[in-house]
Write a protein that holds these residues in place. Structure first.
Motif, PDB file in Angstrom:
ATOM      1  N   ARG A  75       0.840  -1.209   0.000  1.00 30.35           N
ATOM      2  CA  ARG A  75       0.000   0.000   0.000  1.00 30.35           C
ATOM      3  C   ARG A  75       0.872   1.256   0.000  1.00 30.35           C
ATOM      4  O   ARG A  75       0.657   2.187  -0.788  1.00 30.35           O
ATOM      5  CB  ARG A  75      -0.904   0.004   1.232  1.00 30.35           C
ATOM      6  N   GLN A  76       1.860   1.285   0.884  1.00 27.33           N
ATOM      7  CA  GLN A  76       2.709   2.478   0.982  1.00 27.33           C
ATOM      8  C   GLN A  76       3.502   2.697  -0.304  1.00 27.33           C
ATOM      9  O   GLN A  76       3.703   3.840  -0.732  1.00 27.33           O
ATOM     10  CB  GLN A  76       3.646   2.340   2.180  1.00 27.33           C
ATOM     11  N   GLU A  77       3.935   1.602  -0.924  1.00 27.84           N
ATOM     12  CA  GLU A  77       4.650   1.736  -2.194  1.00 27.84           C
ATOM     13  C   GLU A  77       3.726   2.248  -3.289  1.00 27.84           C
ATOM     14  O   GLU A  77       4.102   3.114  -4.096  1.00 27.84           O
ATOM     15  CB  GLU A  77       5.272   0.391  -2.577  1.00 27.84           C
TER      16      GLU A  77
ATOM     17  N   ARG B  30      -3.894   4.049  -6.511  1.00 25.58           N
ATOM     18  CA  ARG B  30      -4.862   4.081  -5.422  1.00 25.58           C
ATOM     19  C   ARG B  30      -5.911   2.979  -5.477  1.00 25.58           C
ATOM     20  O   ARG B  30      -6.786   2.912  -4.607  1.00 25.58           O
ATOM     21  CB  ARG B  30      -5.554   5.449  -5.390  1.00 25.58           C
ATOM     22  N   VAL B  31      -5.849   2.131  -6.498  1.00 25.29           N
ATOM     23  CA  VAL B  31      -6.757   0.983  -6.573  1.00 25.29           C
ATOM     24  C   VAL B  31      -5.944  -0.263  -6.900  1.00 25.29           C
ATOM     25  O   VAL B  31      -5.146  -0.273  -7.846  1.00 25.29           O
ATOM     26  CB  VAL B  31      -7.864   1.173  -7.626  1.00 25.29           C
ATOM     27  N   ALA B  32      -6.132  -1.320  -6.102  1.00 30.51           N
ATOM     28  CA  ALA B  32      -5.502  -2.615  -6.355  1.00 30.51           C
ATOM     29  C   ALA B  32      -6.498  -3.507  -7.079  1.00 30.51           C
ATOM     30  O   ALA B  32      -7.591  -3.748  -6.565  1.00 30.51           O
ATOM     31  CB  ALA B  32      -5.083  -3.260  -5.037  1.00 30.51           C
ATOM     32  N   LEU B  33      -6.139  -3.953  -8.257  1.00 26.44           N
ATOM     33  CA  LEU B  33      -7.004  -4.889  -8.990  1.00 26.44           C
ATOM     34  C   LEU B  33      -6.772  -6.301  -8.445  1.00 26.44           C
ATOM     35  O   LEU B  33      -6.484  -7.241  -9.174  1.00 26.44           O
ATOM     36  CB  LEU B  33      -6.723  -4.813 -10.493  1.00 26.44           C
ATOM     37  N   HIS B  34      -6.905  -6.443  -7.178  1.00 26.00           N
ATOM     38  CA  HIS B  34      -6.676  -7.645  -6.407  1.00 26.00           C
ATOM     39  C   HIS B  34      -7.134  -7.360  -4.986  1.00 26.00           C
ATOM     40  O   HIS B  34      -7.415  -6.186  -4.670  1.00 26.00           O
ATOM     41  CB  HIS B  34      -5.188  -8.070  -6.470  1.00 26.00           C
TER      42      HIS B  34
ATOM     43  N   ILE C   3      -7.054  -7.161   2.662  1.00 21.94           N
ATOM     44  CA  ILE C   3      -7.884  -5.965   2.512  1.00 21.94           C
ATOM     45  C   ILE C   3      -7.585  -4.961   3.615  1.00 21.94           C
ATOM     46  O   ILE C   3      -7.469  -3.752   3.373  1.00 21.94           O
ATOM     47  CB  ILE C   3      -9.373  -6.364   2.484  1.00 21.94           C
ATOM     48  N   ARG C   4      -7.420  -5.437   4.844  1.00 24.01           N
ATOM     49  CA  ARG C   4      -7.078  -4.535   5.951  1.00 24.01           C
ATOM     50  C   ARG C   4      -5.761  -3.816   5.681  1.00 24.01           C
ATOM     51  O   ARG C   4      -5.614  -2.621   5.940  1.00 24.01           O
ATOM     52  CB  ARG C   4      -6.978  -5.310   7.271  1.00 24.01           C
ATOM     53  N   GLY C   5      -4.786  -4.567   5.160  1.00 24.90           N
ATOM     54  CA  GLY C   5      -3.478  -3.967   4.913  1.00 24.90           C
ATOM     55  C   GLY C   5      -3.519  -2.896   3.838  1.00 24.90           C
ATOM     56  O   GLY C   5      -2.842  -1.865   3.954  1.00 24.90           O
ATOM     57  N   PHE C   6      -4.288  -3.108   2.795  1.00 21.94           N
ATOM     58  CA  PHE C   6      -4.354  -2.129   1.709  1.00 21.94           C
ATOM     59  C   PHE C   6      -5.277  -0.957   2.041  1.00 21.94           C
ATOM     60  O   PHE C   6      -4.969   0.183   1.714  1.00 21.94           O
ATOM     61  CB  PHE C   6      -4.835  -2.795   0.416  1.00 21.94           C
TER      62      PHE C   6
ATOM     63  N   VAL D 147      -5.387   2.288  -0.229  1.00 17.43           N
ATOM     64  CA  VAL D 147      -5.535   1.756  -1.590  1.00 17.43           C
ATOM     65  C   VAL D 147      -6.803   0.912  -1.587  1.00 17.43           C
ATOM     66  O   VAL D 147      -6.945  -0.012  -0.785  1.00 17.43           O
ATOM     67  CB  VAL D 147      -4.327   0.912  -2.016  1.00 17.43           C
ATOM     68  N   SER D 148      -7.732   1.252  -2.434  1.00 13.85           N
ATOM     69  CA  SER D 148      -9.014   0.554  -2.512  1.00 13.85           C
ATOM     70  C   SER D 148      -8.821  -0.793  -3.200  1.00 13.85           C
ATOM     71  O   SER D 148      -8.154  -0.884  -4.233  1.00 13.85           O
ATOM     72  CB  SER D 148     -10.004   1.420  -3.297  1.00 13.85           C
TER      73      SER D 148
END
Length: 603
Positions: A157-159, A166-170, A203-206, A216-217
């Protein structure tokens, strides 16, 4: 709603709630501006962080056209990230262009496929390059450590945030029940409860405790679970469109998604597959009202953003391979009719497509009411407000140094090593002692000779005169003819006859043989396991990682447990039911198998 003042529109007022700001912005938007929010396309960086022009090879239009003519603001960045500073510079340039060259100045949202793993499939993820590199998600499943998964996701997330992503496709939380499927490496394995537990940590981490300016959503996929593909073929391709449930295990495949929804995932991506033999309409999930509106939104109560998998509207040619639109069961429909069916199904965004003119035409022709668009655009805009993009759309170029910092790289490398799963260790040969290799000739396969020699090994090119053999193998697959599909490893899990003969000869000739198999799917190791002196499996690691493990260097040892069964034969795989976990007859190794070293380090 009225503006707060003559100069500052209410949607620019950070003291207002996200809902208030969205409603104000919606009231100001034209039909074309709304339609642009409903497409989540692909974007490239230009040289040295500039905005890219058209790229016909990838089928990607120029950035200026996408922003100012199509009025799009959601993009999946493709290609490797070799220099985070250049990426951050590009992102700021992109945001400035979007804000200054469009009427309402809606900021850009950048998404990405996974980038922090050791991967061979650049069709569905990217090599870590300059970022911290961890095992594939199967490696996290092998370690069964939710805290580690959350730690990984927090670092990723920080990277991401440092570079504007700002969105993870995962995460991908399909169950690995059809062993031939090419996407298993990105799953959390075969066990539904474990997959759900690790998905929640991910999900919590992102996202953090709640979505916000440092989040990051997550776009969790592939709803309602893509692991039950017929014969393990991938639904991106015509021959892989059918998803089947011969064991009636739909509810089991839903379990990880139910747990992801409990954890608050903000977005969902339905898969490309088409359900066969169920109560659902036999059309692709992104066009399937039974699945999106009735199941996901109705029964499961999800009110977040739903984005289709890539390319339900557009035929494309990738790497020279023609791929028709992934609208299975609806091939007879026109592009306009497909777009209407996606909206009627309940989706908010079209993934990978850049055709807002279709949505405009649907409204202007009276086939879709503009209020239907408002429902979806509300969700896309609210996400931007909650992520803080309207208030601070730019990244601090001085903060990009956190990407791939040494501490995080070390954590990722350690996780790769810990995830190794030891399945056999005759006479406790591992970890090797220095005396075991001193003066011995070592034959290697799948290992860089310079890396082996740096460890003091005497490498020989011939196994005929070797004392020790170190073999790093990869899970077998049936190669495709080329193009984009060549990245998808599916088909047989048994080594071919030539490979079997070569491996068998080595195992028979060399007194001590240590085998590592990279598992992106559950390989058939029936002919290898009995004859190898030691057998380990891994989920993405370097040659140095492998050598650390077999020598017990730096105090590391294999800690992983199998995240799925390993089948005894391909016959057993073919006979198993695609949707049923642990369904191959008399597996060679079982879920949870994994040995520990009785002595932790070498002399």
């Amino acid at each position: 709603m009225a503006s707060q003042s003559k100069d500052i529109p209410l949607y620019r007022d950070s003291t207002k709630t996200a809902d208030e700001r969205v409603y104000d912005l919606l009231s100001r938007m034209t039909l074309a501006e709304k339609a642009g929010q409903m497409f989540h396309g692909m974007i490239l960086m230009g040289p040295d962080g500039t905005l890219a022009g058209p790229n016909p090879g990838f089928g990607i239009e120029g950035t200026h056209e996408l922003l100012t003519e199509k009025l799009m603001t959601h993009f999946n960045i493709v290609g490797p990230i070799t220099d985070p500073a250049v990426t951050a510079k590009w992102y700021n340039t992109l945001q400035e262009h979007a804000i200054k060259s469009t009427r309402l100045g809606i900021p850009i949202t950048i998404s990405t496929d996974p980038r922090n793993h050791f991967t061979d499939n650049v069709g569905t993820s990217f090599n870590a390059s300059s970022m911290s590199q961890w095992p594939e998600t199967l490696g996290f499943a092998a370690l069964r450590d939710a805290k580690l998964v959350e730690r990984f996701a927090d670092i990723a997330r920080q990277e991401y945030v440092a570079m504007g992503i700002r969105v993870a496709l995962h995460p991908q939380i399909d169950l690995a029940t059809e062993y031939r499927w090419s996407r298993i490496n990105a799953t959390f394995g075969e066990h539904a409860e474990l997959s759900g537990e690790l998905a929640q940590a991910y999900i919590r981490g992102f996202q953090g405790k709640e979505i916000g300016p440092t989040s990051v959503s997550t776009m969790t996929k592939h709803f309602p679970g893509g692991g039950a593909q017929l014969d393990g073929e991938d639904p991106h391709f015509v021959y892989g469109q059918e998803q089947v449930y011969p064991g009636n295990q739909i509810e089991l495949h839903l379990k990880p998604f139910e747990m992801a929804l409990e954890a608050g995932t903000r977005q969902i991506m339905p898969g490309c597959g088409m359900p066969i033999g169920t109560e659902w309409e036999e059309v692709g999930f992104g066009l399937n009202k039974d699945v999106i509106t009735d199941l996901l939104r109705g029964r499961l109560g999800f009110d977040g953003l739903v984005c289709t998998d890539w390319g339900v509207l557009t035929d494309v040619t990738l790497l020279g391979q023609f791929m028709p639109a992934r609208a299975w069961g609806c091939e007879h429909l026109s592009q306009l009719e497909k777009a209407k069916k996606v909206l009627d199904a309940g989706c908010d965004q079209f993934g990978g497509d850049t055709l807002p003119e279709l949505v405009i035409k649907l409204v202007e022709s009276g086939q879709i009411h503009e209020t239907r668009l408002d429902q979806s655009v509300f969700r896309t805009l609210k996400e931007k407000f909650l992520l803080g993009l309207f208030d601070n759309p730019f990244v601090d170029l001085n903060s990009v140094g956190v990407v791939g910092c040494e501490e995080w790289k070390k954590e990722g490398q350690l996780a790769q090593r810990r995830a190794y799963t030891l399945l056999k260790n005759d006479d406790d040969i591992l970890p090797l002692r220095h005396s075991d290799v001193d003066g011995k000739k070592v034959y290697i396969e799948g290992i860089d000779a310079s890396v082996a020699k740096a460890r003091g090994l005497t490498v020989t090119d011939s196994f005929e005169d070797a004392d020790i053999a170190l073999l790093r193998l990869k899970c077998p697959y049936d190669p495709k003819s080329g193009g984009f599909e060549a990245f998808f490893h599916s088909g047989s899990l048994e080594f071919g006859s030539d490979d079997r003969t070569r491996i068998s000869t080595i195992l028979g000739k060399v007194p001590t043989t240590i085998v590592d198999v990279y598992l992106d799917r559950p390989a058939v190791l029936t002919e290898i396991a009995p004859r190898a002196s030691a057998l380990a499996v891994s989920y993405g690691s370097s040659d140095d990682g492998f050598l650390d493990i077999i020598f017990g260097a730096n105090g590391v040892a294999p800690e992983g447990k199998l995240p799925f069964d390993l089948p005894r034969s391909m016959e057993a795989v073919v006979k198993s039911r695609s949707d049923v976990p642990f369904d191959t007859e008399n597996p060679l190794f079982r879920y949870g198998d994994g040995l520990s070293y009785t002595r932790r380090t070498a002399e």
